[in-house]
Design a protein around this motif. Structure first.
Motif, PDB file in Angstrom:
ATOM      1  N   CYS A 136       9.768  40.516  34.074  1.00 29.50           N
ATOM      2  CA  CYS A 136      10.254  40.884  35.399  1.00 29.50           C
ATOM      3  C   CYS A 136      11.700  40.428  35.564  1.00 29.50           C
ATOM      4  N   VAL A 137      12.394  41.109  36.462  1.00 29.03           N
ATOM      5  CA  VAL A 137      13.739  40.704  36.857  1.00 29.03           C
ATOM      6  C   VAL A 137      13.774  40.703  38.375  1.00 29.03           C
ATOM      7  N   VAL A 145      13.075  43.538  42.956  1.00 28.48           N
ATOM      8  CA  VAL A 145      12.068  43.005  42.033  1.00 28.48           C
ATOM      9  C   VAL A 145      11.639  44.154  41.127  1.00 28.48           C
ATOM     10  N   ALA A 146      11.670  43.925  39.795  1.00 26.78           N
ATOM     11  CA  ALA A 146      11.339  45.006  38.867  1.00 26.78           C
ATOM     12  C   ALA A 146      10.496  44.480  37.712  1.00 26.78           C
ATOM     13  N   VAL A 168      12.036  36.689  34.439  1.00 26.27           N
ATOM     14  CA  VAL A 168      10.804  35.917  34.526  1.00 26.27           C
ATOM     15  C   VAL A 168       9.789  36.421  33.508  1.00 26.27           C
ATOM     16  N   ARG A 169       9.229  35.514  32.757  1.00 21.78           N
ATOM     17  CA  ARG A 169       8.100  35.823  31.884  1.00 21.78           C
ATOM     18  C   ARG A 169       6.861  35.364  32.635  1.00 21.78           C
ATOM     19  N   ILE A 170       5.868  36.261  32.752  1.00 22.92           N
ATOM     20  CA  ILE A 170       4.653  35.934  33.494  1.00 22.92           C
ATOM     21  C   ILE A 170       3.430  36.009  32.588  1.00 22.92           C
ATOM     22  N   THR A 224      11.563  31.183  32.890  1.00 22.90           N
ATOM     23  CA  THR A 224      12.616  31.919  33.594  1.00 22.90           C
ATOM     24  C   THR A 224      13.936  31.740  32.864  1.00 22.90           C
ATOM     25  N   GLN A 225      14.838  32.664  33.135  1.00 24.66           N
ATOM     26  CA  GLN A 225      16.219  32.563  32.684  1.00 24.66           C
ATOM     27  C   GLN A 225      17.067  33.125  33.815  1.00 24.66           C
TER      28      GLN A 225
END
Length: 143
Positions: free
Chosen positions: A101-102, A92-93, A69-71, A130-131
């Motif tokens: 984030c992953v 969650v990291a 995730v790009r935030i 997201t990916q």
């Protein structure tokens, strides 16, 4: 930490329900010593807790995936709270790299995963992109 402490950790990592008596026997130390050492490892936060290992597939959550995730800048704390509120989130990291984030998620099937990513995660106001990466096989711990 000495070799005995590492031995205790190895035994408890393999099975956190191992009795103090069995730990002591396997390491050739007294029960009192084993108890005191485990207590010290807990008190000093080397051991953070005793848990169980549940098979997600047995709970109907047999499709694991990593959602990268790009935030938006400065939204990590609010995003983290919302990500952990997802019942499918297992980890969650905050990470460095192309994404911020992953999230390790566990879904029932592809439709559930699609709904989770496209309708719930991407709908969070902090999310820019997201990916999703499917996990074909997992190995946890010492396996």
């Amino acid at each position: 930490m000495d070799a005995v402490d590492h031995g205790i950790l190895d035994i408890l990592r393999a099975d956190s329900r191992t009795s103090i008596r069995e730990v002591a026997e396997r390491l050739g130390i007294s029960r009192a010593s084993a108890y005191a050492r485990v207590k010290r490892l807990v008190d000093t936060k080397v051991i953070r807790g005793f848990t169980i290992d549940v098979d997600p597939a047995a709970l109907g959550l047999g499709l694991p995936a990593y959602v990268h995730v790009r935030i938006k800048q400065n939204t990590w704390k609010s995003f983290r709270k919302k990500a952990w509120a997802l019942e499918e989130a297992a980890h969650v990291a905050l990470v460095a790299g192309d994404f911020d984030c992953v999230i390790l998620v566990r879904a029932r099937d592809a439709e559930h995963l699609r709904e989770l990513v496209l309708e719930r995660i991407q709908a969070l106001p902090e999310v820019v992109a997201t990916q999703t990466v499917l996990v074909f096989e997992e190995h946890v711990g010492q396996g």
